[in-house]
Scaffold this motif. Structure first.
Motif, PDB file in Angstrom:
ATOM      1  N   ALA A  38       2.422   1.700  -3.396  1.00 45.67           N
ATOM      2  CA  ALA A  38       1.432   2.058  -4.412  1.00 45.67           C
ATOM      3  C   ALA A  38       1.141   3.548  -4.442  1.00 45.67           C
ATOM      4  O   ALA A  38       0.725   4.086  -5.473  1.00 45.67           O
ATOM      5  CB  ALA A  38       0.134   1.290  -4.176  1.00 45.67           C
ATOM      6  N   THR A  39       1.369   4.239  -3.334  1.00 41.71           N
ATOM      7  CA  THR A  39       1.097   5.682  -3.321  1.00 41.71           C
ATOM      8  C   THR A  39       2.103   6.467  -4.144  1.00 41.71           C
ATOM      9  O   THR A  39       1.787   7.551  -4.645  1.00 41.71           O
ATOM     10  CB  THR A  39       1.117   6.201  -1.876  1.00 41.71           C
ATOM     11  OG1 THR A  39       2.400   5.930  -1.290  1.00 41.71           O
ATOM     12  CG2 THR A  39       0.032   5.536  -1.055  1.00 41.71           C
ATOM     13  N   THR A  40       3.305   5.936  -4.290  1.00 45.96           N
ATOM     14  CA  THR A  40       4.335   6.658  -5.034  1.00 45.96           C
ATOM     15  C   THR A  40       4.682   5.993  -6.354  1.00 45.96           C
ATOM     16  O   THR A  40       4.904   6.672  -7.357  1.00 45.96           O
ATOM     17  CB  THR A  40       5.611   6.783  -4.174  1.00 45.96           C
ATOM     18  OG1 THR A  40       6.035   5.471  -3.761  1.00 45.96           O
ATOM     19  CG2 THR A  40       5.336   7.638  -2.931  1.00 45.96           C
ATOM     20  N   THR A  41       4.724   4.680  -6.360  1.00 49.63           N
ATOM     21  CA  THR A  41       5.077   3.951  -7.591  1.00 49.63           C
ATOM     22  C   THR A  41       4.079   2.819  -7.807  1.00 49.63           C
ATOM     23  O   THR A  41       4.387   1.649  -7.544  1.00 49.63           O
ATOM     24  CB  THR A  41       6.509   3.376  -7.487  1.00 49.63           C
ATOM     25  OG1 THR A  41       6.598   2.582  -6.286  1.00 49.63           O
ATOM     26  CG2 THR A  41       7.540   4.492  -7.450  1.00 49.63           C
ATOM     27  N   PRO A  42       2.889   3.136  -8.256  1.00 49.39           N
ATOM     28  CA  PRO A  42       1.867   2.094  -8.424  1.00 49.39           C
ATOM     29  C   PRO A  42       2.243   1.039  -9.449  1.00 49.39           C
ATOM     30  O   PRO A  42       1.762  -0.094  -9.363  1.00 49.39           O
ATOM     31  CB  PRO A  42       0.635   2.893  -8.867  1.00 49.39           C
ATOM     32  CG  PRO A  42       1.172   4.165  -9.426  1.00 49.39           C
ATOM     33  CD  PRO A  42       2.407   4.475  -8.632  1.00 49.39           C
TER      34      PRO A  42
ATOM     35  N   LEU B 151       0.823  -1.201   0.000  1.00 51.69           N
ATOM     36  CA  LEU B 151       0.000   0.000   0.000  1.00 51.69           C
ATOM     37  C   LEU B 151       0.860   1.254   0.000  1.00 51.69           C
ATOM     38  O   LEU B 151       0.547   2.241  -0.678  1.00 51.69           O
ATOM     39  CB  LEU B 151      -0.931  -0.012   1.224  1.00 51.69           C
ATOM     40  CG  LEU B 151      -2.066  -1.042   1.212  1.00 51.69           C
ATOM     41  CD1 LEU B 151      -2.793  -1.036   2.540  1.00 51.69           C
ATOM     42  CD2 LEU B 151      -3.031  -0.763   0.081  1.00 51.69           C
ATOM     43  N   GLY B 152       1.942   1.237   0.780  1.00 54.17           N
ATOM     44  CA  GLY B 152       2.834   2.391   0.815  1.00 54.17           C
ATOM     45  C   GLY B 152       3.527   2.616  -0.514  1.00 54.17           C
ATOM     46  O   GLY B 152       3.643   3.753  -0.991  1.00 54.17           O
TER      47      GLY B 152
END
Length: 335
Positions: A250-254, A247-248
């Motif tokens: 995915a916020t920057t590099t999905p 999840l972490g």
């Protein structure tokens, strides 16, 4: 053992309907010919008396208080009541015999399965994690009857049985339940329960029963990883923190998460796999192979591909690599 067919409640309901049908038919036959029957009290036969006579007659009780006295009534008894009596008894006795036979047959199938099955996989817990693990095993061409699911929830076991899996209902922390699942002869155990303390108990019990088995367990908290390893788990997956890391990320590099999901999904795209080093690859570097190699397993230890210890591949090494999965190669494992 999975077995397709009519459910027990449906089968029982059919037999009850058939028995009641025979009873009603006999009662109506007696009521139609009520003038040919005599009651010991001398009163005319009513509908209730007809049902009473049909009940005691079909059940072979025969109190003798209602008897046929005319030739026509006796003929009806011979030609119709007697066949209905036989049908009634066959339904009742047949249900009991079939139940006992089914139990014996199922017990025989279980004994035969336990005597011949070897190197199967036991999955404890068929929730979200356990079902995903089974889907992965089936995607790798594992036979359904070589996967045993252990759970305490009947609904989950029914879902597993619908997939053709062998199911065992009980607490996997008890050695008797794991023995029923054939754990001493299994090749691997997957512990996918919802509580970390339960996972520790199951792992301890399993390691005592099968010292050489490969145990993979899932835990929710990182602080419990060392407990699982001390209990005998070979691999421990932290489910909650792994999901949190994704999840972490995915916020920057999905896109990274998309690739990871692709690697973890065996159906299509890319997949992580393992194979033994081929003879032609011995002596070469893992960085120069046609496959995308992520690591080398030597003597049970995983090395990165740039580690000096595995700069030259040796016979017996195993490669962890990225495999391309297509519809024609789905589930095919490289050896």
């Amino acid at each position: 053992m999975p077995d397709a067919g009519v459910g027990p409640l449906v089968a029982l309901a059919r037999r009850l309907v058939l028995a009641l049908g025979a009873l009603v038919a006999a009662a109506l036959l007696v009521y139609v010919q009520r003038d040919g029957y005599r009651d010991s009290n001398g009163t005319p036969l009513g509908l209730v008396d007809a049902f009473y006579y049909a009940t005691v007659s079909l059940s072979t009780t025969g109190y003798g208080d209602v008897v046929p006295v005319t030739e026509a009534a006796r003929l009806w008894t011979i030609l119709l009541i007697t066949p209905l009596r036989l049908l009634f008894l066959i339904v009742l006795v047949g249900t009991t015999v079939e139940l006992l036979t089914e139990r014996s047959r199922q017990a025989f199938r279980v004994r035969r399965w336990r005597s011949r099955v070897r190197d199967h996989v036991v999955v404890v817990g068929f929730g979200t994690k356990g079902k995903a693990a089974v889907d992965t095993l089936l995607g790798d061409v594992a036979e359904p009857d070589r996967i045993v699911v252990v759970d305490t929830d009947r609904t989950r076991l029914d879902a597993a049985s619908a997939l053709g899996l062998v199911t065992v209902r009980g607490d996997a922390a008890q050695s008797s339940v794991l023995r029923t699942a054939g754990l001493p002869h299994a090749s691997a155990l997957i512990v996918a329960v919802n509580r970390d303390d339960t996972a520790v108990l199951v792992t301890l019990t399993a390691r005592e029963l099968a010292p050489a088995i490969i145990i993979t367990a899932a835990v929710r908290e990182t602080e419990n990883v060392h407990l699982l390893r001390q209990s005998g788990a070979d691999s421990v997956v932290v489910s909650a923190e792994t999901a949190g890391r994704l999840l972490g990320v995915a916020t920057t590099t999905p896109n990274v998460v998309a690739v990871v999901e692709d690697l973890l999904t065996p159906d299509a795209g890319m997949s992580l796999s393992e194979r033994e080093v081929e003879q032609s690859e011995v002596g070469g570097s893992p960085r120069h192979l046609r496959d995308i190699v992520l690591g080398v397993v030597r003597d049970g230890e995983v090395h990165q591909i740039d580690a000096p210890a595995v700069d030259a591949l040796e016979r017996g090494d195993r490669l962890l690599f990225v495999k391309r999965v297509t519809p024609t190669t789905k589930g095919a494992a490289s050896r």
